[in-house]
Write a protein that holds these residues in place. Structure first.
Motif, PDB file in Angstrom:
ATOM      1  N   ASP A  36       0.819  -1.218   0.000  1.00 60.50           N
ATOM      2  CA  ASP A  36       0.000   0.000   0.000  1.00 60.50           C
ATOM      3  C   ASP A  36       0.849   1.263   0.000  1.00 60.50           C
ATOM      4  OD1 ASP A  36      -2.248  -1.616   0.028  1.00 60.50           O
ATOM      5  OD2 ASP A  36      -2.675  -1.298   2.158  1.00 60.50           O
ATOM      6  N   GLU A  37       1.799   1.342   0.919  1.00 63.39           N
ATOM      7  CA  GLU A  37       2.569   2.572   1.069  1.00 63.39           C
ATOM      8  C   GLU A  37       3.528   2.818  -0.092  1.00 63.39           C
ATOM      9  OE1 GLU A  37       4.224   3.622   4.824  1.00 63.39           O
ATOM     10  OE2 GLU A  37       2.452   2.953   5.917  1.00 63.39           O
ATOM     11  N   LEU A  38       4.024   1.741  -0.693  1.00 67.65           N
ATOM     12  CA  LEU A  38       4.911   1.913  -1.840  1.00 67.65           C
ATOM     13  C   LEU A  38       4.120   2.060  -3.139  1.00 67.65           C
ATOM     14  CD1 LEU A  38       7.828  -0.589  -1.111  1.00 67.65           C
ATOM     15  CD2 LEU A  38       7.640   1.831  -0.524  1.00 67.65           C
ATOM     16  N   LYS A  39       2.805   1.834  -3.034  1.00 71.58           N
ATOM     17  CA  LYS A  39       1.924   1.913  -4.209  1.00 71.58           C
ATOM     18  C   LYS A  39       2.459   1.027  -5.344  1.00 71.58           C
ATOM     19  CE  LYS A  39       0.187   6.530  -3.148  1.00 71.58           C
ATOM     20  NZ  LYS A  39       0.935   7.094  -2.069  1.00 71.58           N
ATOM     21  N   LEU A  40       2.659  -0.245  -4.984  1.00 78.41           N
ATOM     22  CA  LEU A  40       3.187  -1.194  -5.957  1.00 78.41           C
ATOM     23  C   LEU A  40       2.195  -1.411  -7.100  1.00 78.41           C
ATOM     24  CD1 LEU A  40       4.766  -3.970  -3.678  1.00 78.41           C
ATOM     25  CD2 LEU A  40       5.866  -1.962  -4.671  1.00 78.41           C
ATOM     26  N   THR A  41       2.727  -1.517  -8.302  1.00 79.46           N
ATOM     27  CA  THR A  41       1.908  -1.835  -9.464  1.00 79.46           C
ATOM     28  C   THR A  41       1.515  -3.311  -9.388  1.00 79.46           C
ATOM     29  OG1 THR A  41       3.783  -2.529 -10.821  1.00 79.46           O
ATOM     30  CG2 THR A  41       3.218  -0.160 -10.852  1.00 79.46           C
ATOM     31  N   PRO A  42       0.525  -3.733 -10.169  1.00 81.27           N
ATOM     32  CA  PRO A  42       0.165  -5.160 -10.159  1.00 81.27           C
ATOM     33  C   PRO A  42       1.363  -6.075 -10.481  1.00 81.27           C
ATOM     34  CG  PRO A  42      -1.558  -3.907 -11.236  1.00 81.27           C
ATOM     35  CD  PRO A  42      -0.423  -2.942 -10.967  1.00 81.27           C
ATOM     36  N   GLU A  43       2.210  -5.657 -11.407  1.00 79.47           N
ATOM     37  CA  GLU A  43       3.398  -6.446 -11.744  1.00 79.47           C
ATOM     38  C   GLU A  43       4.358  -6.511 -10.551  1.00 79.47           C
ATOM     39  OE1 GLU A  43       7.256  -6.262 -14.706  1.00 79.47           O
ATOM     40  OE2 GLU A  43       5.423  -5.251 -15.357  1.00 79.47           O
ATOM     41  N   GLN A  44       4.526  -5.379  -9.851  1.00 79.74           N
ATOM     42  CA  GLN A  44       5.398  -5.348  -8.676  1.00 79.74           C
ATOM     43  C   GLN A  44       4.816  -6.203  -7.550  1.00 79.74           C
ATOM     44  OE1 GLN A  44       5.539  -1.021  -8.299  1.00 79.74           O
ATOM     45  NE2 GLN A  44       7.773  -1.082  -8.596  1.00 79.74           N
ATOM     46  N   VAL A  45       3.494  -6.179  -7.397  1.00 84.44           N
ATOM     47  CA  VAL A  45       2.850  -6.994  -6.359  1.00 84.44           C
ATOM     48  C   VAL A  45       3.136  -8.476  -6.614  1.00 84.44           C
ATOM     49  CG1 VAL A  45       0.618  -7.776  -5.445  1.00 84.44           C
ATOM     50  CG2 VAL A  45       1.046  -5.327  -5.765  1.00 84.44           C
ATOM     51  N   THR A  46       3.044  -8.889  -7.866  1.00 86.76           N
ATOM     52  CA  THR A  46       3.325 -10.286  -8.217  1.00 86.76           C
ATOM     53  C   THR A  46       4.761 -10.650  -7.839  1.00 86.76           C
ATOM     54  OG1 THR A  46       1.718 -10.215 -10.017  1.00 86.76           O
ATOM     55  CG2 THR A  46       3.396 -11.944 -10.126  1.00 86.76           C
ATOM     56  N   LYS A  47       5.696  -9.773  -8.167  1.00 90.40           N
ATOM     57  CA  LYS A  47       7.103 -10.022  -7.852  1.00 90.40           C
ATOM     58  C   LYS A  47       7.344  -9.985  -6.343  1.00 90.40           C
ATOM     59  CE  LYS A  47       8.889  -8.351 -12.255  1.00 90.40           C
ATOM     60  NZ  LYS A  47       9.708  -7.354 -12.945  1.00 90.40           N
ATOM     61  N   TYR A  48       6.683  -9.044  -5.647  1.00 92.44           N
ATOM     62  CA  TYR A  48       6.822  -8.952  -4.191  1.00 92.44           C
ATOM     63  C   TYR A  48       6.279 -10.221  -3.527  1.00 92.44           C
ATOM     64  CZ  TYR A  48       6.503  -7.272   0.577  1.00 92.44           C
ATOM     65  OH  TYR A  48       6.641  -7.154   1.939  1.00 92.44           O
ATOM     66  N   ASP A  49       5.118 -10.682  -3.991  1.00 93.39           N
ATOM     67  CA  ASP A  49       4.529 -11.903  -3.428  1.00 93.39           C
ATOM     68  C   ASP A  49       5.436 -13.112  -3.656  1.00 93.39           C
ATOM     69  OD1 ASP A  49       2.341 -10.507  -2.474  1.00 93.39           O
ATOM     70  OD2 ASP A  49       1.021 -11.075  -4.145  1.00 93.39           O
ATOM     71  N   ALA A  50       6.092 -13.162  -4.821  1.00 96.52           N
ATOM     72  CA  ALA A  50       7.011 -14.269  -5.102  1.00 96.52           C
ATOM     73  C   ALA A  50       8.205 -14.223  -4.142  1.00 96.52           C
ATOM     74  CB  ALA A  50       7.481 -14.202  -6.558  1.00 96.52           C
ATOM     75  N   LEU A  51       8.724 -13.014  -3.877  1.00 93.42           N
ATOM     76  CA  LEU A  51       9.830 -12.879  -2.913  1.00 93.42           C
ATOM     77  C   LEU A  51       9.390 -13.314  -1.521  1.00 93.42           C
ATOM     78  CD1 LEU A  51      11.758  -9.529  -3.585  1.00 93.42           C
ATOM     79  CD2 LEU A  51      12.622 -11.848  -3.705  1.00 93.42           C
ATOM     80  N   THR A  52       8.206 -12.904  -1.149  1.00 93.93           N
ATOM     81  CA  THR A  52       7.662 -13.262   0.162  1.00 93.93           C
ATOM     82  C   THR A  52       7.538 -14.784   0.282  1.00 93.93           C
ATOM     83  OG1 THR A  52       6.459 -11.184   0.327  1.00 93.93           O
ATOM     84  CG2 THR A  52       5.664 -12.990   1.680  1.00 93.93           C
ATOM     85  N   THR A  53       7.023 -15.400  -0.754  1.00 98.29           N
ATOM     86  CA  THR A  53       6.859 -16.852  -0.765  1.00 98.29           C
ATOM     87  C   THR A  53       8.210 -17.559  -0.678  1.00 98.29           C
ATOM     88  OG1 THR A  53       4.827 -16.655  -2.052  1.00 98.29           O
ATOM     89  CG2 THR A  53       5.926 -18.790  -2.099  1.00 98.29           C
TER      90      THR A  53
END
Length: 116
Positions: A36-53
């Protein structure tokens, strides 16, 4: 007197359990806050979720490794965090990188203040 001791132990257990549950919720809340605070794009969210996983189980493994000393645990977590941050910065904009660094610094300060 025994009743007071048993009651104190019980309340202590409840408090520790609540803190542990809050900590578990903090992880998912932290991930939501970052997005939310970084206002990630949908593509960034996908990459962030992959890192989290990829990295959350690695952090959990360190935390649950009873053979490590506190210092070893801290050292391994910091190394893992740096590794994850390098990968994260590959897809964050410079502005997002700055904001993320500020968020991490605030989180670390809050954790340090909470321990005191």
């Amino acid at each position: 007197m025994k009743k007071l001791l048993v009651l104190s132990l019980f309340l202590g257990f409840l408090t520790m359990n609540a803190i542990a549950q809050d900590h578990k919720m903090d992880k998912s809340e932290w991930h939501k806050k970052v997005k939310d605070e970084l206002k990630l794009t949908p593509e960034q969210v996908t990459k962030y979720d992959a890192l989290t996983t990829e990295y959350d189980p690695k952090f959990d493994a360190i935390k649950n490794n009873s053979s490590l000393t506190k210092d070893q645990m801290k050292e391994q977590k910091m190394a893992l965090m740096k590794e994850k941050d390098v990968k994260l910065n590959e897809f964050l904009t410079p502005e997002q990188q700055t904001k993320y660094k500020e968020m991490i610094e605030k989180k670390m300060k809050d954790m340090k203040d909470h321990k005191q």
